[in-house]
Design an enzyme around this catalytic site. Structure first.
Site, PDB file in Angstrom:
ATOM      1  CE  LYS A 162      -8.998   6.289  -1.654  1.00 42.83           C
ATOM      2  NZ  LYS A 162      -9.048   6.066  -3.107  1.00 42.83           N
TER       3      LYS A 162
ATOM      4  CE1 TYR B 100      12.390  -5.698  22.495  1.00 41.54           C
ATOM      5  CE2 TYR B 100      11.324  -3.844  21.407  1.00 41.54           C
ATOM      6  CZ  TYR B 100      11.409  -4.742  22.462  1.00 41.54           C
ATOM      7  OH  TYR B 100      10.503  -4.659  23.479  1.00 41.54           O
TER       8      TYR B 100
HETATM    9  C1  LIG Z   1      -8.449   7.098  -3.882  1.00 37.48           C
HETATM   10  C2  LIG Z   1      -8.995   7.517  -5.200  1.00 37.48           C
HETATM   11  C3  LIG Z   1      -8.626   8.738  -5.785  1.00 37.48           C
HETATM   12  C4  LIG Z   1      -7.588   9.672  -5.192  1.00 37.48           C
HETATM   13  O1  LIG Z   1      -6.295   9.231  -5.498  1.00 37.48           O
HETATM   14  P1  LIG Z   1      -5.010  10.110  -5.093  1.00 37.48           P
HETATM   15  O2  LIG Z   1      -3.891   9.388  -5.717  1.00 37.48           O
HETATM   16  O3  LIG Z   1      -4.947  10.074  -3.596  1.00 37.48           O
HETATM   17  O4  LIG Z   1      -5.258  11.467  -5.619  1.00 37.48           O
HETATM   18  C5  LIG Z   1      -9.263   9.096  -6.962  1.00 37.48           C
HETATM   19  N1  LIG Z   1     -10.167   8.292  -7.542  1.00 37.48           N
HETATM   20  C6  LIG Z   1     -10.523   7.097  -7.012  1.00 37.48           C
HETATM   21  C7  LIG Z   1     -11.525   6.260  -7.710  1.00 37.48           C
HETATM   22  C8  LIG Z   1      -9.950   6.672  -5.828  1.00 37.48           C
HETATM   23  O5  LIG Z   1     -10.293   5.492  -5.310  1.00 37.48           O
END
Ligand SMILES: *Cc1c(COP(=O)(O)O)cnc(C)c1O
Length: 359
Positions: free
Chosen positions: A35, A255
Site C-alpha cells: 500500500k 530560516y
Molecule cells: C500495513 C499493514 C500491514 C503491514 O504492517 P508493517 O508494520 O509495515 O509490517 C499488515 N497488515 C495490515 C492489515 C496492514 O494494514
C-alpha cells in the site's frame, strides 16, 4: 540539467528481504504489503520485483487497478475492503480478494447481484480498535458470510496487532489469546502477523504473514535497526552539495536563525528539502553523510535545501555526494531525530524526485 537529488531503489535488497521473511516464517504464505505506493518505493516496481509473493496487500481499489493494468496476476487483497456497492463489480472483474471488517460491507454484499463470488478475509478486532468485527459478533458474521452467495465459502480469518513492535506490551498476548479462542474449532486459514510480529512472535505466523516495512529493509522495532534482523535497506535518498559557505563564529544559519556557528567553520548547502520529503522537523544534529562521512544537519530544513556542518569534511567541494538515508545511514535514525517513524518518511518521499533502480 538534472536535479542532483534522487532516490535509488535496490531491487536485490528487496528480494533478499522477502527471502528473509520466508526464512523467519517458513510455514506461512506471504502477503507482501505494498500500500501507499509500496511505502514510497513504487507500486509496480515492487510488485514486479516481488513476483514470488503469494499475495499483495493494498489499501484501495485504485492501487489494485494499477497492478492489474501492469499485468500483475498474483492474488491481491483490498485491506480496507469495498467502500461502496459500486466497487463490487470491478472487484469481481479484477479478481480481487476483499477484507470485510464492518456490517455495512456485509449489507452491500448481501444485496449485490454479481457474476462471481468473492474471496473474503474476515477481520476481527481483538484490541487494536480500528477495523474489524468485535469478538462477540464473529459467529453471527460467519453465519451471514456462509449464507451470502456473493462470498466464497472459505473465508480467511484475520486480526491486526497494535503493539507488536514492543517486546513486552501485554496487549499483544491478549490479542493473540482472544484471536486463538475465537478461531478455536474454525477450520479456516488465519493471518495475524505484521513485520514486528513476524520478527518477535513466531507463534503468530499462522497460515499467512503480512510483512510491510521489513520488506523495505527497515526495522519495525522501537529503537531497532535493520542490520540486527539481517534486512537490507532498499531505498537510498541521495543528493549533492551545491554551495559551501565559510562562516564566522556567531553567524546564524537558515530560516529562523535557529543555529549559530560555535566557531569559524565551513557549511554546505544540499539540494534537497522538505519539498522532497525530508522531514522539516529533523533537528540540528540529524546525521547526513557527505562523501560517506558522518556530518550533521544544522538549522531548519528548507523546501529545496538543507544546510550541513562540514567540520568533519573540510575538504568537501561543490558536487560532492550526500546521502540523507539508506544502507549506510539507517532511516530509523533520521526518523528518531525528526520525532517520527520510518514509515512516514518512506511514504513521504516526493514523486518529483527521479527514481533509479539498481540490481
Ligand atoms: C500495513 C499493514 C500491514 C503491514 O504492517 P508493517 O508494520 O509495515 O509490517 C499488515 N497488515 C495490515 C492489515 C496492514 O494494514
Amino acid at each position: 540539467m538534472t536535479r542532483p537529488s534522487r532516490v535509488v531503489i535496490d531491487k536485490q535488497a528487496l528480494k533478499h528481504n522477502l527471502q528473509r521473511v520466508r526464512e523467519l516464517a517458513p510455514n506461512s504464505k506471504i502477503m507482501a504489503i505494498i500500500k501507499a505506493d509500496a511505502y514510497g518505493h513504487g507500486l509496480i516496481r515492487v510488485a514486479q520485483t516481488l513476483n514470488h509473493a503469494d499475495a499483495f496487500g493494498v489499501a484501495c481499489l485504485e492501487e489494485a487497478e494499477q497492478l492489474r493494468a501492469a499485468e500483475i496476476s498474483n492474488k491481491i487483497v483490498l485491506l480496507e475492503g469495498p467502500h461502496k456497492a459500486i466497487d463490487l463489480s470491478r472487484i469481481v472483474e479484477l479478481k480481487l480478494d476483499i477484507v470485510i471488517h464492518h456490517q455495512s460491507q456485509l449489507n452491500i454484499l448481501e444485496q449485490a447481484k454479481l457474476d462471481e463470488s468473492i474471496q473474503a478475509w474476515i477481520k476481527i478486532d481483538t484490541g487494536m480498535h480500528r477495523l474489524g468485527f468485535p469478538v462477540g459478533k464473529v459467529s453471527e458474521v460467519l453465519e451471514r458470510v456462509s449464507n451470502c452467495k456473493n462470498i466464497k465459502q472459505n473465508p480467511i480469518l484475520m486480526t491486526h496487532f497494535a503493539t507488536a513492535n514492543e517486546m513486552n506490551n501485554p496487549l499483544t498476548q491478549q490479542q493473540l489469546k482472544s484471536f486463538t479462542q475465537i478461531c478455536d474449532g474454525l477450520n479456516y486459514e488465519k493471518t495475524i502477523a505484521n513485520s514486528a510480529a513476524i520478527i518477535n512472535f513466531p507463534e503468530t505466523h499462522a497460515d499467512w504473514v503480512r510483512p510491510g516495512l521489513m520488506l523495505y529493509g527497515v526495522s519495525p522495532m522501537k529503537d531497532g535497526n535493520a542490520n540486527e534482523q539481517e534486512l537490507k535497506s532498499v531505498m537510498t535518498l541521495e543528493s549533492e552539495i551545491i554551495s559551501i559557505q565559510h562562516l564566522s563564529q556567531g553567524d546564524s544559519v537558515g530560516y529562523g536563525a535557529t543555529w549559530q556557528c560555535p566557531e569559524d567553520m565551513p557549511v554546505g548547502v544540499i539540494a534537497a528539502g522538505y519539498g522532497d520529503g525530508f522531514p522539516r522537523h529533523a533537528k540540528s544534529g540529524t546525521p547526513i553523510l557527505v562523501n560517506n562521512v558522518r556530518c550533521s544537519l544544522i538549522g531548519r530544513a528548507s523546501m529545496d535545501m538543507l544546510t550541513v556542518d562540514l567540520r568533519n569534511q573540510p575538504e568537501a567541494k561543490i558536487g560532492d555526494h550526500v546521502i540523507l538515508w539508506g544502507q549506510s545511514l539507517p532511516i530509523e535514525e533520521i526518523a528518531q531525530h525528526a520525532d517520527t517513524i520510518s514509515y512516514e518518511l518512506l511514504c513521504g518521499v516526493h514523486k518529483r524526485l527521479g527514481f533509479v533502480e539498481r540490481g
